[in-house]
Design an enzyme around this catalytic site. Structure first.
Site, PDB file in Angstrom:
ATOM      1  N   ARG A 169       0.859  -1.188   0.000  1.00  0.00           N
ATOM      2  CA  ARG A 169       0.000   0.000   0.000  1.00  0.00           C
ATOM      3  C   ARG A 169       0.897   1.241   0.000  1.00  0.00           C
ATOM      4  O   ARG A 169       1.965   1.252   0.610  1.00  0.00           O
ATOM      5  CB  ARG A 169      -0.892   0.037   1.239  1.00  0.00           C
ATOM      6  CG  ARG A 169      -2.085  -0.917   1.187  1.00  0.00           C
ATOM      7  CD  ARG A 169      -3.182  -0.444   0.228  1.00  0.00           C
ATOM      8  NE  ARG A 169      -4.343  -1.320   0.247  1.00  0.00           N
ATOM      9  CZ  ARG A 169      -4.540  -2.355  -0.573  1.00  0.00           C
ATOM     10  NH1 ARG A 169      -3.633  -2.661  -1.483  1.00  0.00           N
ATOM     11  NH2 ARG A 169      -5.644  -3.075  -0.492  1.00  0.00           N
ATOM     12  N   GLU A 221      -4.360   7.887  -4.111  1.00  0.00           N
ATOM     13  CA  GLU A 221      -4.650   7.434  -5.484  1.00  0.00           C
ATOM     14  C   GLU A 221      -5.971   8.023  -5.945  1.00  0.00           C
ATOM     15  O   GLU A 221      -6.881   8.186  -5.128  1.00  0.00           O
ATOM     16  CB  GLU A 221      -4.716   5.902  -5.506  1.00  0.00           C
ATOM     17  CG  GLU A 221      -3.383   5.285  -5.106  1.00  0.00           C
ATOM     18  CD  GLU A 221      -3.437   3.754  -4.957  1.00  0.00           C
ATOM     19  OE1 GLU A 221      -4.514   3.162  -5.187  1.00  0.00           O
ATOM     20  OE2 GLU A 221      -2.417   3.174  -4.581  1.00  0.00           O
ATOM     21  N   HIS A 250      -2.231   0.860  -9.649  1.00  0.00           N
ATOM     22  CA  HIS A 250      -2.780  -0.120  -8.695  1.00  0.00           C
ATOM     23  C   HIS A 250      -3.483  -1.279  -9.423  1.00  0.00           C
ATOM     24  O   HIS A 250      -4.681  -1.491  -9.261  1.00  0.00           O
ATOM     25  CB  HIS A 250      -3.756   0.573  -7.730  1.00  0.00           C
ATOM     26  CG  HIS A 250      -3.949  -0.184  -6.449  1.00  0.00           C
ATOM     27  ND1 HIS A 250      -4.150   0.410  -5.235  1.00  0.00           N
ATOM     28  CD2 HIS A 250      -3.964  -1.519  -6.208  1.00  0.00           C
ATOM     29  CE1 HIS A 250      -4.292  -0.505  -4.304  1.00  0.00           C
ATOM     30  NE2 HIS A 250      -4.184  -1.690  -4.868  1.00  0.00           N
TER      31      HIS A 250
HETATM   32  P1  NAP Z   1      -0.567 -11.618   4.189  1.00  0.00           P
HETATM   33  O1  NAP Z   1      -0.554 -13.052   3.768  1.00  0.00           O
HETATM   34  O2  NAP Z   1      -1.309 -11.237   5.426  1.00  0.00           O
HETATM   35  O3  NAP Z   1       0.964 -11.118   4.285  1.00  0.00           O
HETATM   36  C1  NAP Z   1       1.336  -9.937   4.899  1.00  0.00           C
HETATM   37  C2  NAP Z   1       2.704 -10.139   5.504  1.00  0.00           C
HETATM   38  O4  NAP Z   1       3.142  -8.898   6.059  1.00  0.00           O
HETATM   39  C3  NAP Z   1       2.722 -11.166   6.626  1.00  0.00           C
HETATM   40  O5  NAP Z   1       3.728 -12.103   6.354  1.00  0.00           O
HETATM   41  C4  NAP Z   1       3.056 -10.379   7.881  1.00  0.00           C
HETATM   42  O6  NAP Z   1       3.884 -11.154   8.728  1.00  0.00           O
HETATM   43  C5  NAP Z   1       3.801  -9.175   7.294  1.00  0.00           C
HETATM   44  N1  NAP Z   1       3.698  -7.984   8.147  1.00  0.00           N
HETATM   45  C6  NAP Z   1       2.601  -7.443   8.698  1.00  0.00           C
HETATM   46  N2  NAP Z   1       2.922  -6.376   9.435  1.00  0.00           N
HETATM   47  C7  NAP Z   1       4.273  -6.251   9.364  1.00  0.00           C
HETATM   48  C8  NAP Z   1       5.203  -5.350   9.931  1.00  0.00           C
HETATM   49  N3  NAP Z   1       4.802  -4.365  10.761  1.00  0.00           N
HETATM   50  N4  NAP Z   1       6.516  -5.500   9.629  1.00  0.00           N
HETATM   51  C9  NAP Z   1       6.917  -6.520   8.814  1.00  0.00           C
HETATM   52  N5  NAP Z   1       6.082  -7.400   8.257  1.00  0.00           N
HETATM   53  C10 NAP Z   1       4.768  -7.271   8.536  1.00  0.00           C
HETATM   54  O7  NAP Z   1      -1.188 -10.712   3.043  1.00  0.00           O
HETATM   55  P2  NAP Z   1      -1.090 -10.895   1.456  1.00  0.00           P
HETATM   56  O8  NAP Z   1      -2.285 -11.606   0.955  1.00  0.00           O
HETATM   57  O9  NAP Z   1       0.270 -11.396   1.104  1.00  0.00           O
HETATM   58  O10 NAP Z   1      -1.229  -9.343   1.024  1.00  0.00           O
HETATM   59  C11 NAP Z   1      -0.285  -8.393   1.475  1.00  0.00           C
HETATM   60  C12 NAP Z   1      -0.722  -6.974   1.169  1.00  0.00           C
HETATM   61  O11 NAP Z   1      -0.556  -6.725  -0.208  1.00  0.00           O
HETATM   62  C13 NAP Z   1      -2.209  -6.675   1.409  1.00  0.00           C
HETATM   63  O12 NAP Z   1      -2.457  -6.336   2.764  1.00  0.00           O
HETATM   64  C14 NAP Z   1      -2.491  -5.525   0.489  1.00  0.00           C
HETATM   65  O13 NAP Z   1      -2.316  -4.290   1.162  1.00  0.00           O
HETATM   66  C15 NAP Z   1      -1.426  -5.665  -0.597  1.00  0.00           C
HETATM   67  N6  NAP Z   1      -2.009  -6.021  -1.916  1.00  0.00           N
HETATM   68  C16 NAP Z   1      -1.840  -5.160  -2.951  1.00  0.00           C
HETATM   69  C17 NAP Z   1      -2.336  -5.480  -4.205  1.00  0.00           C
HETATM   70  C18 NAP Z   1      -2.150  -4.556  -5.364  1.00  0.00           C
HETATM   71  O14 NAP Z   1      -2.992  -4.541  -6.250  1.00  0.00           O
HETATM   72  N7  NAP Z   1      -1.072  -3.819  -5.422  1.00  0.00           N
HETATM   73  C19 NAP Z   1      -3.036  -6.684  -4.403  1.00  0.00           C
HETATM   74  C20 NAP Z   1      -3.192  -7.539  -3.308  1.00  0.00           C
HETATM   75  C21 NAP Z   1      -2.670  -7.198  -2.062  1.00  0.00           C
HETATM   76  P3  NAP Z   1       3.910 -10.930  10.339  1.00  0.00           P
HETATM   77  O15 NAP Z   1       2.468 -10.904  10.760  1.00  0.00           O
HETATM   78  O16 NAP Z   1       4.676 -12.074  10.855  1.00  0.00           O
HETATM   79  O17 NAP Z   1       4.600  -9.626  10.553  1.00  0.00           O
END
Ligand code: NAP
Length: 326
Positions: free
Chosen positions: A239, A268, A287
């Site tokens: 994000r 955005e 995005h």
């Molecule tokens: P996920 O499986 O929940 O992965 C998020 C990761 O971030 C987890 O491994 C978590 O591990 C880590 N994390 C959370 N807080 C953190 C912190 N303070 N410091 C370091 N690491 C941290 O989610 P996902 O499905 O992979 O999606 C991730 C993100 O991508 C979404 O939340 C969304 O914002 C973004 N996204 C963007 C798009 C786009 O179109 N650009 C599309 C899909 C998703 P820990 O809990 O162990 O810290």
């Protein structure tokens, strides 16, 4: 008893909401593909049993206070930083999202962005389109190698793992940082856990895939960019709020890092005169992480099923506060 009512804040494919129409009266904001104005959103929320929302809708405490009949918010995204989940839980409203179905598609885009930034692909295409291709020369539009380089993933969750899988094909070294260890990524993908600073010091590509939270807001700032390698490329597919954009612009202009690839921005959409768009060594995308037709339809269908399940008293496939409410 009246049917429940669902308000959908943006036009979505009709076939994906058929299951909802079977159980509810569905109203869709379908006005020249523009976002629903705030006053109309609040007005609709007052009578709706369910809201089907997108990531630019601010689903905040004020809305929950006015939405007396609301049972569920189905957000068409895996990220839910646009929803005040604490306020939703206090008001007994289930918040649903769309994990998993977009993982591989978003990882494909993240890797494409890495490649585009490293190999200067948009710049090279522009070069031809502007009629500048006169001669071949040894360092013309020369970029950086990807294979055998070090990729640092900050946020090794579902999408991070999927990017790491792609990176193994390029024989990259994979470092990652989370708040907790991801043993699956270590065992199955050969990723190595690293402290945040170690990633900054060692990675050729630093990719942010964390969710936007109070902890990650602004985590990529001047101090962080100054610790990265001078040849490093910063990538953001998480994000925009994770980045202090003025600091990123300054870091690139003064050569602290080599460039960036960005799919997400603080606010955005961004205009064409945005300082990051003006930099030749920054690849900007609007995005589109999960934007394949198949995946967007799968996300729409999942959102419809999530809402339908909650309205029928069943556990939805993906909810972020179900256990706190039930
Ligand atoms: P996920 O499986 O929940 O992965 C998020 C990761 O971030 C987890 O491994 C978590 O591990 C880590 N994390 C959370 N807080 C953190 C912190 N303070 N410091 C370091 N690491 C941290 O989610 P996902 O499905 O992979 O999606 C991730 C993100 O991508 C979404 O939340 C969304 O914002 C973004 N996204 C963007 C798009 C786009 O179109 N650009 C599309 C899909 C998703 P820990 O809990 O162990 O810290």
């Amino acid at each position: 008893m009246d049917n429940p009512s669902v308000f959908i804040t943006r036009k979505v494919p009709e076939d994906t909401i058929a299951p909802l129409r079977e159980v509810a009266d569905v109203k869709m904001w379908d006005y020249e593909d523009t976002p629903v104005p705030r006053d109309i959103l609040l007005e609709e929320a007052e009578t709706a049993t369910a809201l089907y929302t997108i990531l630019s809708d601010g689903i905040d405490r004020e809305l929950f206070e006015r939405a007396k009949h609301l049972k569920v918010v189905g957000n068409l995204a895996v990220g839910y930083d646009n929803v005040d989940v604490g306020a939703a839980t206090e008001h007994g409203v289930v918040v649903c999202n769309t994990p998993d179905v977009l993982t591989d598609t978003t990882a494909d885009l993240a890797f494409a962005l890495l490649m585009a930034a490293a190999r200067r692909i948009p710049e090279a295409e522009q070069y031809i389109k502007e009629g500048k291709w006169g001669n071949w020369s040894p360092l013309l539009l020369a970029g950086q190698d990807i294979h055998h380089k070090t990729l640092g993933i900050v946020g090794m969750g579902r999408i991070g793992e999927s990017v790491a899988k792609r990176a193994t094909g390029f024989e990259m070294e994979i470092l990652y940082h989370n708040r907790s260890r991801n043993e699956k990524a270590e065992k199955e993908l050969g990723a190595t856990y690293a402290l945040f600073d170690e990633i900054l010091e060692r990675a050729d590509f630093v990719l942010n895939l964390t969710p936007l939270t109070s902890e990650t807001k602004g985590m990529f700032n001047r101090n962080v960019f100054s610790k990265m390698k001078k040849n490093a490329i910063f990538l953001n597919v998480g994000r925009g709020g994770a980045v202090v954009e003025e600091d990123l612009v300054a870091a690139i202009k003064q050569g602290d890092i080599a460039g960036a690839g960005l799919d997400v921005f603080q606010k955005e959409p961004i205009p064409e005169d945005h300082p990051l768009v003006q930099l030749p060594n920054v690849v900007c995308l609007p995005h589109i992480g999960s934007a394949s037709v198949e995946t967007r339809k799968a996300m729409c269908s999942l959102t419809a099923r999530n809402i339908r399940n909650v309205l029928s008293g069943e556990r939805p496939e993906a909810a972020v506060n179900w256990d706190e409410i039930k």
